[in-house]
Enzyme design. Sequence first.
Site, PDB file in Angstrom:
ATOM      1  N   VAL A 145      -9.961   3.113  -4.817  1.00  0.00           N
ATOM      2  CA  VAL A 145      -9.531   3.691  -3.528  1.00  0.00           C
ATOM      3  C   VAL A 145      -8.599   4.876  -3.770  1.00  0.00           C
ATOM      4  CG1 VAL A 145      -9.771   1.463  -2.355  1.00  0.00           C
ATOM      5  CG2 VAL A 145      -7.569   2.053  -3.365  1.00  0.00           C
ATOM      6  N   ASP A 146      -8.474   5.300  -5.061  1.00  0.00           N
ATOM      7  CA  ASP A 146      -7.458   6.287  -5.442  1.00  0.00           C
ATOM      8  C   ASP A 146      -7.887   7.732  -5.241  1.00  0.00           C
ATOM      9  OD1 ASP A 146      -8.137   5.411  -8.918  1.00  0.00           O
ATOM     10  OD2 ASP A 146      -9.182   6.862  -7.650  1.00  0.00           O
TER      11      ASP A 146
ATOM     12  N   CYS B  93      -2.661   5.108  20.850  1.00  0.00           N
ATOM     13  CA  CYS B  93      -2.408   3.915  21.678  1.00  0.00           C
ATOM     14  C   CYS B  93      -1.049   4.011  22.346  1.00  0.00           C
ATOM     15  CB  CYS B  93      -2.490   2.653  20.815  1.00  0.00           C
ATOM     16  SG  CYS B  93      -4.159   2.245  20.311  1.00  0.00           S
TER      17      CYS B  93
ATOM     18  N   TYR C 249       0.828  -1.219   0.000  1.00  0.00           N
ATOM     19  CA  TYR C 249       0.000   0.000   0.000  1.00  0.00           C
ATOM     20  C   TYR C 249       0.857   1.261   0.000  1.00  0.00           C
ATOM     21  CZ  TYR C 249      -4.157  -2.771   0.075  1.00  0.00           C
ATOM     22  OH  TYR C 249      -5.148  -3.656  -0.301  1.00  0.00           O
TER      23      TYR C 249
ATOM     24  N   HIS D  47     -14.801   0.340  -1.349  1.00  0.00           N
ATOM     25  CA  HIS D  47     -13.653  -0.455  -0.883  1.00  0.00           C
ATOM     26  C   HIS D  47     -12.656   0.366  -0.088  1.00  0.00           C
ATOM     27  CE1 HIS D  47     -14.412  -3.525  -4.377  1.00  0.00           C
ATOM     28  NE2 HIS D  47     -15.321  -3.574  -3.433  1.00  0.00           N
TER      29      HIS D  47
HETATM   30  C1  BV8 Z   1     -17.497  -9.279   1.169  1.00  0.00           C
HETATM   31  C2  BV8 Z   1      -8.654  -4.267  -1.958  1.00  0.00           C
HETATM   32  C3  BV8 Z   1     -18.604 -10.454   2.918  1.00  0.00           C
HETATM   33  C4  BV8 Z   1      -8.772  -2.842  -2.205  1.00  0.00           C
HETATM   34  C5  BV8 Z   1     -10.332  -5.432  -3.164  1.00  0.00           C
HETATM   35  C6  BV8 Z   1     -20.721 -12.819  -3.431  1.00  0.00           C
HETATM   36  C7  BV8 Z   1     -21.213 -11.841  -2.559  1.00  0.00           C
HETATM   37  C8  BV8 Z   1     -20.366 -11.252  -1.620  1.00  0.00           C
HETATM   38  C9  BV8 Z   1     -19.012 -11.612  -1.559  1.00  0.00           C
HETATM   39  C10 BV8 Z   1     -18.518 -12.555  -2.420  1.00  0.00           C
HETATM   40  C11 BV8 Z   1     -19.367 -13.163  -3.353  1.00  0.00           C
HETATM   41  N1  BV8 Z   1     -18.627 -14.049  -4.066  1.00  0.00           N
HETATM   42  C12 BV8 Z   1     -17.347 -14.009  -3.624  1.00  0.00           C
HETATM   43  C13 BV8 Z   1     -17.253 -13.133  -2.612  1.00  0.00           C
HETATM   44  C14 BV8 Z   1     -16.022 -12.822  -1.877  1.00  0.00           C
HETATM   45  C15 BV8 Z   1     -15.225 -11.663  -2.484  1.00  0.00           C
HETATM   46  C16 BV8 Z   1     -15.182 -11.715  -3.994  1.00  0.00           C
HETATM   47  O1  BV8 Z   1     -15.930 -11.032  -4.671  1.00  0.00           O
HETATM   48  N2  BV8 Z   1     -14.270 -12.520  -4.519  1.00  0.00           N
HETATM   49  C17 BV8 Z   1     -14.119 -12.627  -5.957  1.00  0.00           C
HETATM   50  C18 BV8 Z   1     -12.649 -12.454  -6.346  1.00  0.00           C
HETATM   51  C19 BV8 Z   1     -14.658 -13.983  -6.379  1.00  0.00           C
HETATM   52  N3  BV8 Z   1     -15.788 -10.387  -2.061  1.00  0.00           N
HETATM   53  C20 BV8 Z   1     -15.358  -9.885  -0.894  1.00  0.00           C
HETATM   54  O2  BV8 Z   1     -14.575 -10.456  -0.161  1.00  0.00           O
HETATM   55  C21 BV8 Z   1     -15.920  -8.535  -0.483  1.00  0.00           C
HETATM   56  N4  BV8 Z   1     -16.368  -8.655   0.869  1.00  0.00           N
HETATM   57  O3  BV8 Z   1     -18.360  -9.471   0.408  1.00  0.00           O
HETATM   58  O4  BV8 Z   1     -17.496  -9.672   2.484  1.00  0.00           O
HETATM   59  C22 BV8 Z   1     -18.862 -10.048   4.300  1.00  0.00           C
HETATM   60  C23 BV8 Z   1     -20.118  -9.530   4.619  1.00  0.00           C
HETATM   61  C24 BV8 Z   1     -20.364  -9.184   5.930  1.00  0.00           C
HETATM   62  C25 BV8 Z   1     -19.371  -9.317   6.912  1.00  0.00           C
HETATM   63  C26 BV8 Z   1     -18.107  -9.796   6.578  1.00  0.00           C
HETATM   64  C27 BV8 Z   1     -17.858 -10.176   5.267  1.00  0.00           C
HETATM   65  C28 BV8 Z   1     -14.854  -7.457  -0.465  1.00  0.00           C
HETATM   66  C29 BV8 Z   1     -14.483  -7.052  -1.845  1.00  0.00           C
HETATM   67  C30 BV8 Z   1     -13.402  -5.949  -1.806  1.00  0.00           C
HETATM   68  C31 BV8 Z   1     -12.091  -6.597  -1.931  1.00  0.00           C
HETATM   69  N5  BV8 Z   1     -11.009  -5.593  -2.064  1.00  0.00           N
HETATM   70  N6  BV8 Z   1      -9.100  -4.907  -3.146  1.00  0.00           N
HETATM   71  C32 BV8 Z   1      -7.560  -2.380  -2.933  1.00  0.00           C
HETATM   72  O5  BV8 Z   1      -6.446  -2.805  -2.598  1.00  0.00           O
HETATM   73  O6  BV8 Z   1      -7.741  -1.587  -3.871  1.00  0.00           O
HETATM   74  S1  BV8 Z   1     -10.987  -5.949  -4.623  1.00  0.00           S
HETATM   75  C33 BV8 Z   1     -10.122  -5.288  -5.926  1.00  0.00           C
HETATM   76  O7  BV8 Z   1     -10.836  -5.703  -7.100  1.00  0.00           O
HETATM   77  C34 BV8 Z   1     -10.129  -3.781  -5.943  1.00  0.00           C
HETATM   78  O8  BV8 Z   1     -10.772  -3.211  -4.844  1.00  0.00           O
HETATM   79  C35 BV8 Z   1     -10.914  -3.443  -7.193  1.00  0.00           C
HETATM   80  O9  BV8 Z   1     -11.695  -2.349  -6.966  1.00  0.00           O
HETATM   81  C36 BV8 Z   1     -11.740  -4.670  -7.358  1.00  0.00           C
HETATM   82  C37 BV8 Z   1     -12.325  -4.868  -8.715  1.00  0.00           C
HETATM   83  O10 BV8 Z   1     -11.292  -4.782  -9.677  1.00  0.00           O
HETATM   84  P1  BV8 Z   1     -11.554  -3.793 -10.927  1.00  0.00           P
HETATM   85  O11 BV8 Z   1     -11.752  -2.438 -10.403  1.00  0.00           O
HETATM   86  O12 BV8 Z   1     -12.618  -4.365 -11.788  1.00  0.00           O
HETATM   87  O13 BV8 Z   1     -10.154  -3.838 -11.662  1.00  0.00           O
HETATM   88  P2  BV8 Z   1      -9.650  -4.931 -12.696  1.00  0.00           P
HETATM   89  O14 BV8 Z   1      -8.186  -4.709 -12.903  1.00  0.00           O
HETATM   90  O15 BV8 Z   1     -10.123  -6.281 -12.277  1.00  0.00           O
HETATM   91  O16 BV8 Z   1     -10.425  -4.587 -14.056  1.00  0.00           O
HETATM   92  C38 BV8 Z   1     -10.186  -3.357 -14.718  1.00  0.00           C
HETATM   93  C39 BV8 Z   1     -11.080  -3.346 -15.946  1.00  0.00           C
HETATM   94  O17 BV8 Z   1     -10.944  -2.090 -16.594  1.00  0.00           O
HETATM   95  C40 BV8 Z   1     -10.705  -4.410 -16.972  1.00  0.00           C
HETATM   96  O18 BV8 Z   1     -11.885  -5.068 -17.395  1.00  0.00           O
HETATM   97  C41 BV8 Z   1     -10.108  -3.610 -18.140  1.00  0.00           C
HETATM   98  O19 BV8 Z   1     -10.423  -4.176 -19.385  1.00  0.00           O
HETATM   99  C42 BV8 Z   1     -10.807  -2.289 -17.986  1.00  0.00           C
HETATM  100  N7  BV8 Z   1     -10.063  -1.128 -18.485  1.00  0.00           N
HETATM  101  C43 BV8 Z   1      -8.722  -0.935 -18.483  1.00  0.00           C
HETATM  102  N8  BV8 Z   1      -8.452   0.296 -18.993  1.00  0.00           N
HETATM  103  C44 BV8 Z   1      -9.639   0.872 -19.287  1.00  0.00           C
HETATM  104  C45 BV8 Z   1     -10.682  -0.026 -18.970  1.00  0.00           C
HETATM  105  N9  BV8 Z   1     -11.977   0.253 -19.166  1.00  0.00           N
HETATM  106  C46 BV8 Z   1     -12.273   1.473 -19.677  1.00  0.00           C
HETATM  107  N10 BV8 Z   1     -11.340   2.391 -20.015  1.00  0.00           N
HETATM  108  C47 BV8 Z   1     -10.028   2.125 -19.842  1.00  0.00           C
HETATM  109  N11 BV8 Z   1      -9.117   3.057 -20.197  1.00  0.00           N
END
Ligand code: BV8
Length: 248
Positions: free
Chosen positions: A98-99, A147, A61, A114
């Site tokens: 988060v940016d 703390c 981070y 997030h």
């Molecule tokens: C939770 C940390 C429950 C932050 C991140 C069903 C329901 C609920 C939960 C789940 C579920 N199924 C599975 C889960 C668990 C899990 C999950 O979803 N797992 C997945 C992988 C299967 N979800 C969780 O754990 C969530 N919590 O539900 O908890 C709970 C409830 C009550 C009590 C306790 C617990 C928490 C999710 C948050 C996780 N944190 N990261 C950080 O460090 O930033 S996730 C991470 O992925 C980031 O946060 C990011 O925001 C997120 C999504 O990624 P994207 O933003 O889509 O980025 P990516 O690179 O993947 O894609 C970019 C896209 O842009 C591409 O498609 C590309 O083609 C496109 N692109 C590129 N350039 C451009 C463009 N498009 C347009 N223009 C451009 N120029």
Amino acid sequence: MDSLSLTASSHVLVLTGAGISAESGVPTFRDAGGLWEGHDVTAVASPEGFAADPLLVWRFYAQRRAGMVGIEPNAGHRALAALEARLGDRFLLVTQNVDGLHRAAGSERVLELHGNLMTSRCTACDREPFADRTAYREGVLPLCGRCQARGRDALLRPHIVWFGEAVAPGALAAASRFMDAAGRDLIFLQVGTSALVYPAAGLVEEAGRRQAVRWSVNVERPANARHFDRVVLGRAGEILPELLGVGP
Ligand code: BV8
């Protein structure tokens, strides 16, 4: 070129992901060269990973905080801010990012699902999350000053929602209330996300249950593309100004 064809009662709910910040120079997660490359996601973005190796997580981070120096919002962020200025409370932006670039572009009606990269919180006391732009040096484990003043060593952590942690409290409820208020005038726009992470990727289904018109703008088809009425392929910074009718 498409346009959202907004009416005087249209309500627009937007979900953004890392793709909208890509043209500002912020790496996405899952594209080639992305943030997850070379990292075990659970090692750097889960409570278990933080407990096992807080130094590794703080290095991840701190590097991202340092990487934000000189980064500016792009035309995609600005287009969404311009639409909010036009629609007011008929606009709501939910971001997975988060940016902080949406607020930097002037967006105010933003829900950071997030968390926020430039915010830290204590792992022990009830101190409110606080603004913290410090890109902690290699090998430094940040401790809570409050703390320490009470004679306890407690780690600070980034105010980020990790996998397995609940998303920002109230954010999903606020999005649902907005969709309820919109009634049949709801437009849902998803921008720049692979739609692999829930519950964010499920918002389109909730919008669909309310007969919303659903648009996706992304460089590639997102994982939830089947739920959309229109899937526009391209870069957010190029497409959004015209799609939203707000000009460059
Ligand atoms: C939770 C940390 C429950 C932050 C991140 C069903 C329901 C609920 C939960 C789940 C579920 N199924 C599975 C889960 C668990 C899990 C999950 O979803 N797992 C997945 C992988 C299967 N979800 C969780 O754990 C969530 N919590 O539900 O908890 C709970 C409830 C009550 C009590 C306790 C617990 C928490 C999710 C948050 C996780 N944190 N990261 C950080 O460090 O930033 S996730 C991470 O992925 C980031 O946060 C990011 O925001 C997120 C999504 O990624 P994207 O933003 O889509 O980025 P990516 O690179 O993947 O894609 C970019 C896209 O842009 C591409 O498609 C590309 O083609 C496109 N692109 C590129 N350039 C451009 C463009 N498009 C347009 N223009 C451009 N120029």
